[in-house]
Design an enzyme around this catalytic site. Structure first.
Site, PDB file in Angstrom:
ATOM      1  N   LYS A   1       2.220  -3.468   7.379  1.00 34.00           N
ATOM      2  CA  LYS A   1       2.520  -3.687   5.959  1.00 34.00           C
ATOM      3  C   LYS A   1       3.957  -3.258   5.654  1.00 34.00           C
ATOM      4  CE  LYS A   1       0.140  -4.710   2.894  1.00 34.00           C
ATOM      5  NZ  LYS A   1      -0.262  -6.008   2.256  1.00 34.00           N
TER       6      LYS A   1
ATOM      7  N   THR B   1       0.818  -1.203   0.000  1.00 33.86           N
ATOM      8  CA  THR B   1       0.000   0.000   0.000  1.00 33.86           C
ATOM      9  C   THR B   1       0.858   1.262   0.000  1.00 33.86           C
ATOM     10  OG1 THR B   1      -1.425   1.301   1.463  1.00 33.86           O
ATOM     11  CG2 THR B   1      -0.131  -0.387   2.514  1.00 33.86           C
ATOM     12  N   ASP B   2       0.298   2.359  -0.486  1.00 33.03           N
ATOM     13  CA  ASP B   2       1.013   3.642  -0.414  1.00 33.03           C
ATOM     14  C   ASP B   2       1.043   4.180   1.015  1.00 33.03           C
ATOM     15  OD1 ASP B   2      -1.681   4.352  -0.167  1.00 33.03           O
ATOM     16  OD2 ASP B   2      -1.611   5.949  -1.662  1.00 33.03           O
ATOM     17  N   GLU B   3       0.234   3.574   1.909  1.00 30.71           N
ATOM     18  CA  GLU B   3       0.149   4.100   3.281  1.00 30.71           C
ATOM     19  C   GLU B   3       1.459   3.905   4.043  1.00 30.71           C
ATOM     20  OE1 GLU B   3      -3.602   3.353   5.244  1.00 30.71           O
ATOM     21  OE2 GLU B   3      -4.630   3.138   3.337  1.00 30.71           O
TER      22      GLU B   3
ATOM     23  N   TYR C   1      -1.998  -0.539  10.860  1.00 32.76           N
ATOM     24  CA  TYR C   1      -2.118  -1.211   9.557  1.00 32.76           C
ATOM     25  C   TYR C   1      -0.894  -0.934   8.688  1.00 32.76           C
ATOM     26  CZ  TYR C   1      -3.375  -1.666   4.606  1.00 32.76           C
ATOM     27  OH  TYR C   1      -3.361  -1.964   3.258  1.00 32.76           O
TER      28      TYR C   1
HETATM   29  P1  NAD Z   1      -9.647  -7.473   1.961  1.00 34.91           P
HETATM   30  O1  NAD Z   1      -9.680  -7.179   3.417  1.00 34.91           O
HETATM   31  O2  NAD Z   1     -10.854  -7.236   1.129  1.00 34.91           O
HETATM   32  O3  NAD Z   1      -9.261  -9.016   1.741  1.00 34.91           O
HETATM   33  C1  NAD Z   1      -8.254  -9.647   2.482  1.00 34.91           C
HETATM   34  C2  NAD Z   1      -8.327 -11.138   2.210  1.00 34.91           C
HETATM   35  O4  NAD Z   1      -7.255 -11.761   2.957  1.00 34.91           O
HETATM   36  C3  NAD Z   1      -9.631 -11.798   2.685  1.00 34.91           C
HETATM   37  O5  NAD Z   1     -10.093 -12.703   1.719  1.00 34.91           O
HETATM   38  C4  NAD Z   1      -9.225 -12.526   3.957  1.00 34.91           C
HETATM   39  O6  NAD Z   1     -10.007 -13.681   4.213  1.00 34.91           O
HETATM   40  C5  NAD Z   1      -7.782 -12.883   3.655  1.00 34.91           C
HETATM   41  N1  NAD Z   1      -6.991 -13.072   4.871  1.00 34.91           N
HETATM   42  C6  NAD Z   1      -6.912 -12.234   5.934  1.00 34.91           C
HETATM   43  N2  NAD Z   1      -6.125 -12.777   6.887  1.00 34.91           N
HETATM   44  C7  NAD Z   1      -5.693 -13.973   6.399  1.00 34.91           C
HETATM   45  C8  NAD Z   1      -4.845 -14.990   6.897  1.00 34.91           C
HETATM   46  N3  NAD Z   1      -4.305 -14.904   8.123  1.00 34.91           N
HETATM   47  N4  NAD Z   1      -4.592 -16.067   6.118  1.00 34.91           N
HETATM   48  C9  NAD Z   1      -5.138 -16.183   4.891  1.00 34.91           C
HETATM   49  N5  NAD Z   1      -5.976 -15.257   4.377  1.00 34.91           N
HETATM   50  C10 NAD Z   1      -6.240 -14.166   5.120  1.00 34.91           C
HETATM   51  O7  NAD Z   1      -8.371  -6.697   1.413  1.00 34.91           O
HETATM   52  P2  NAD Z   1      -8.174  -5.901   0.042  1.00 34.91           P
HETATM   53  O8  NAD Z   1      -8.707  -4.537   0.193  1.00 34.91           O
HETATM   54  O9  NAD Z   1      -8.607  -6.761  -1.082  1.00 34.91           O
HETATM   55  O10 NAD Z   1      -6.578  -5.789   0.032  1.00 34.91           O
HETATM   56  C11 NAD Z   1      -5.791  -6.858  -0.475  1.00 34.91           C
HETATM   57  C12 NAD Z   1      -4.320  -6.487  -0.358  1.00 34.91           C
HETATM   58  O11 NAD Z   1      -4.050  -5.301  -1.089  1.00 34.91           O
HETATM   59  C13 NAD Z   1      -3.853  -6.228   1.077  1.00 34.91           C
HETATM   60  O12 NAD Z   1      -2.572  -6.785   1.232  1.00 34.91           O
HETATM   61  C14 NAD Z   1      -3.805  -4.714   1.174  1.00 34.91           C
HETATM   62  O13 NAD Z   1      -2.817  -4.296   2.096  1.00 34.91           O
HETATM   63  C15 NAD Z   1      -3.427  -4.336  -0.257  1.00 34.91           C
HETATM   64  N6  NAD Z   1      -3.907  -3.010  -0.691  1.00 34.91           N
HETATM   65  C16 NAD Z   1      -5.226  -2.690  -0.570  1.00 34.91           C
HETATM   66  C17 NAD Z   1      -5.656  -1.448  -1.019  1.00 34.91           C
HETATM   67  C18 NAD Z   1      -7.112  -1.059  -0.938  1.00 34.91           C
HETATM   68  O14 NAD Z   1      -7.455   0.090  -1.236  1.00 34.91           O
HETATM   69  N7  NAD Z   1      -8.016  -1.950  -0.585  1.00 34.91           N
HETATM   70  C19 NAD Z   1      -4.750  -0.551  -1.568  1.00 34.91           C
HETATM   71  C20 NAD Z   1      -3.400  -0.925  -1.677  1.00 34.91           C
HETATM   72  C21 NAD Z   1      -2.995  -2.169  -1.236  1.00 34.91           C
HETATM   73  P1  TYD Z   2     -10.899   3.885   4.088  1.00 33.23           P
HETATM   74  O1  TYD Z   2     -11.829   3.453   3.000  1.00 33.23           O
HETATM   75  O2  TYD Z   2     -11.037   3.261   5.439  1.00 33.23           O
HETATM   76  O3  TYD Z   2      -9.411   3.712   3.521  1.00 33.23           O
HETATM   77  P2  TYD Z   2      -7.992   4.217   4.142  1.00 33.23           P
HETATM   78  O4  TYD Z   2      -8.194   4.619   5.553  1.00 33.23           O
HETATM   79  O5  TYD Z   2      -7.135   3.007   4.031  1.00 33.23           O
HETATM   80  O6  TYD Z   2      -7.549   5.343   3.268  1.00 33.23           O
HETATM   81  O7  TYD Z   2     -11.057   5.440   4.275  1.00 33.23           O
HETATM   82  C1  TYD Z   2     -10.853   6.345   3.198  1.00 33.23           C
HETATM   83  C2  TYD Z   2     -10.961   7.748   3.761  1.00 33.23           C
HETATM   84  O8  TYD Z   2     -12.306   7.984   4.167  1.00 33.23           O
HETATM   85  C3  TYD Z   2     -10.099   7.973   4.993  1.00 33.23           C
HETATM   86  O9  TYD Z   2      -9.569   9.303   4.960  1.00 33.23           O
HETATM   87  C4  TYD Z   2     -11.066   7.826   6.146  1.00 33.23           C
HETATM   88  C5  TYD Z   2     -12.384   8.312   5.554  1.00 33.23           C
HETATM   89  N1  TYD Z   2     -13.611   7.665   6.074  1.00 33.23           N
HETATM   90  C6  TYD Z   2     -14.692   8.440   6.484  1.00 33.23           C
HETATM   91  O10 TYD Z   2     -14.636   9.685   6.460  1.00 33.23           O
HETATM   92  N2  TYD Z   2     -15.823   7.801   6.936  1.00 33.23           N
HETATM   93  C7  TYD Z   2     -15.916   6.439   6.985  1.00 33.23           C
HETATM   94  O11 TYD Z   2     -16.969   5.909   7.419  1.00 33.23           O
HETATM   95  C8  TYD Z   2     -14.800   5.652   6.550  1.00 33.23           C
HETATM   96  C9  TYD Z   2     -14.849   4.154   6.597  1.00 33.23           C
HETATM   97  C10 TYD Z   2     -13.668   6.312   6.091  1.00 33.23           C
END
Ligand code: NAD
Ligand code: TYD
Length: 355
Positions: free
Chosen positions: A166, A137-139, A162
């Protein structure tokens, strides 16, 4: 055009939001490749996300926790994946504030275990032609002021449990590259949105709440900025990096779509009102400013010049189109949303896999 170079790709977290899009893409695009989806099925894992491809001959599901040393060793030995695309994680910042240890356990220790399993499998044979791909993630870069962008050279400065978990995982991935010569690649991506995203994240939560005429919680004053990327653009980037990325490199992936949270919420309200023929302002009336998230990062913005220059990737779906597609999907998939919010989706696994 990307061509395949693997026999078996093991995708962790394939039942989650991004992972299910990656699995679907790989299963369909590379029918000659066995796609193993390794997922524990936490609250965020939902096999209904993969209903359309679960009977494909090249798809296998393994319900395993990435921190379980014995079970992962057994799966690695049985499937011998020449590529691992690692997405499994605890992914929600708000939950990491409540349960930090769970995030360290899954995201950091789980990644260390997978690195070990991959090393144990291939180091004595050869790493040539293999890949361990860490989806990050960019975070990990921390929080930006009003100007500037994260590049691949930006120093890690994670600020939530989080992002720290990561970041630690990314460091371990690089350590295995330098110490053992393991073939790794890392991508750091901005906020994704699209279909199958669990409705705890901003965009699906707002759509779901508008739908049910519930308050729309906006943290703080709504001025925090995120860079939004439509999930299938991320998947295209992952495919490219997995097949053409340079070993040992990091690539930033971003949408060039920076917006304040309140702008995203307003846009969603107006889109829904327009689609349902509501009077202007109907949904905006639901907006409720709530107490800010602890340590809330102010702004994320990605400079994605490297992946564009090196691999020719750039996003294809702009925010207007992406949000419209996403609203349509959530409105057309009431059952999915109802099952997720009621918890009924957990029954699907039991039915399919007879647990
Ligand atoms: P998500 O929470 O929707 O899905 C996570 C998946 O991992 C689920 O299917 C869960 O069952 C599985 N999981 C969790 N713990 C586990 C474990 N101990 N063993 C096996 N499986 C396990 O997540 P997402 O939003 O699809 O993100 C996927 C990846 O991409 C993550 O690594 C996240 O850090 C990265 N990422 C997400 C975003 C975003 O905006 N969602 C952006 C950048 C990077
Ligand atoms: P989120 O979807 O949780 O992603 P991340 O925290 O990983 O960026 O949140 C996106 C942005 O929206 C973040 O600045 C927090 C804000 N947010 C709200 O304002 N209200 C909400 O209910 C949630 C879930 C997030």
């Amino acid at each position: 055009m990307t061509t395949n170079k693997y026999n078996t790709i093991l995708i962790t977290g394939g039942a989650g939001f991004i992972g299910s899009h990656v699995v679907r893409h790989m299963v369909k695009k590379y029918p000659e490749v066995r796609i193993v989806n390794l997922d524990k099925l936490t609250y965020a894992g939902n096999l209904e996300n993969l209903r359309d491809i679960e009977s494909e001959a090249n798809y296998v599901f393994e319900r395993v926790c990435i921190t379980d040393v014995e079970a992962t060793a057994e799966v690695f030995q049985r499937h011998k994946p020449d590529a691992v695309i690692h997405l499994a994680a605890e992914s929600h910042v708000d939950r990491s504030i409540v349960s930090p240890l769970e995030f360290v356990h899954t995201n950091t220790i789980g990644t260390a275990n997978l690195l070990n399993q991959f090393k144990n499998l291939w180091s004595d044979v050869q790493f040539q032609g293999k890949l361990f791909y860490q989806v990050s993630t960019d975070e990990v870069y921390g929080s930006l002021g009003p100007s500037g962008y994260f590049t691949e050279a930006t120093k890690y400065d994670p600020r939530s449990p989080y992002s720290a978990s990561k970041a630690a995982a990314d460091h371990l991935v690089r350590a295995y590259y330098h110490t053992f010569g393991m073939p790794v690649v890392i991508t750091n991506c901005s906020n994704n949105y699209g279909s199958y995203q669990f409705p705890e994240k901003l965009i699906p939560l707002i759509i779901n709440n508008i739908r049910h005429r519930k308050p729309l919680p906006v943290y703080g004053d709504g001025s925090n900025v995120r860079d939004w990327l439509y999930v299938t653009d991320h998947v295209e980037a992952i495919d490219l990096v997995a097949h053409q990325g340079e070993i040992g490199e990091t690539y930033n992936i971003g949408g060039n779509n920076e917006h304040q949270n309140i702008t995203i919420v307003h846009t969603l309200c107006d889109l829904v009102d327009q689609k349902l023929g509501n009077a202007a302002g109907t949904s905006r009336a639901l907006i409720t400013y709530v107490t800010d998230r602890l340590g809330h990062d102010k702004r994320y913005a990605i400079d994605a010049a490297k992946i564009k220059a090196d691999l020719g990737w750039s996003p294809s779906i702009d925010l207007e189109e992406g949000l419209s597609l996403t609203v349509d999907w959530y409105f057309e998939n009431d059952d999915w949303l109802a099952n997720v919010t009621s918890g009924a989706y957990k029954e699907y696994y039991k039915k399919m896999y007879k647990e």
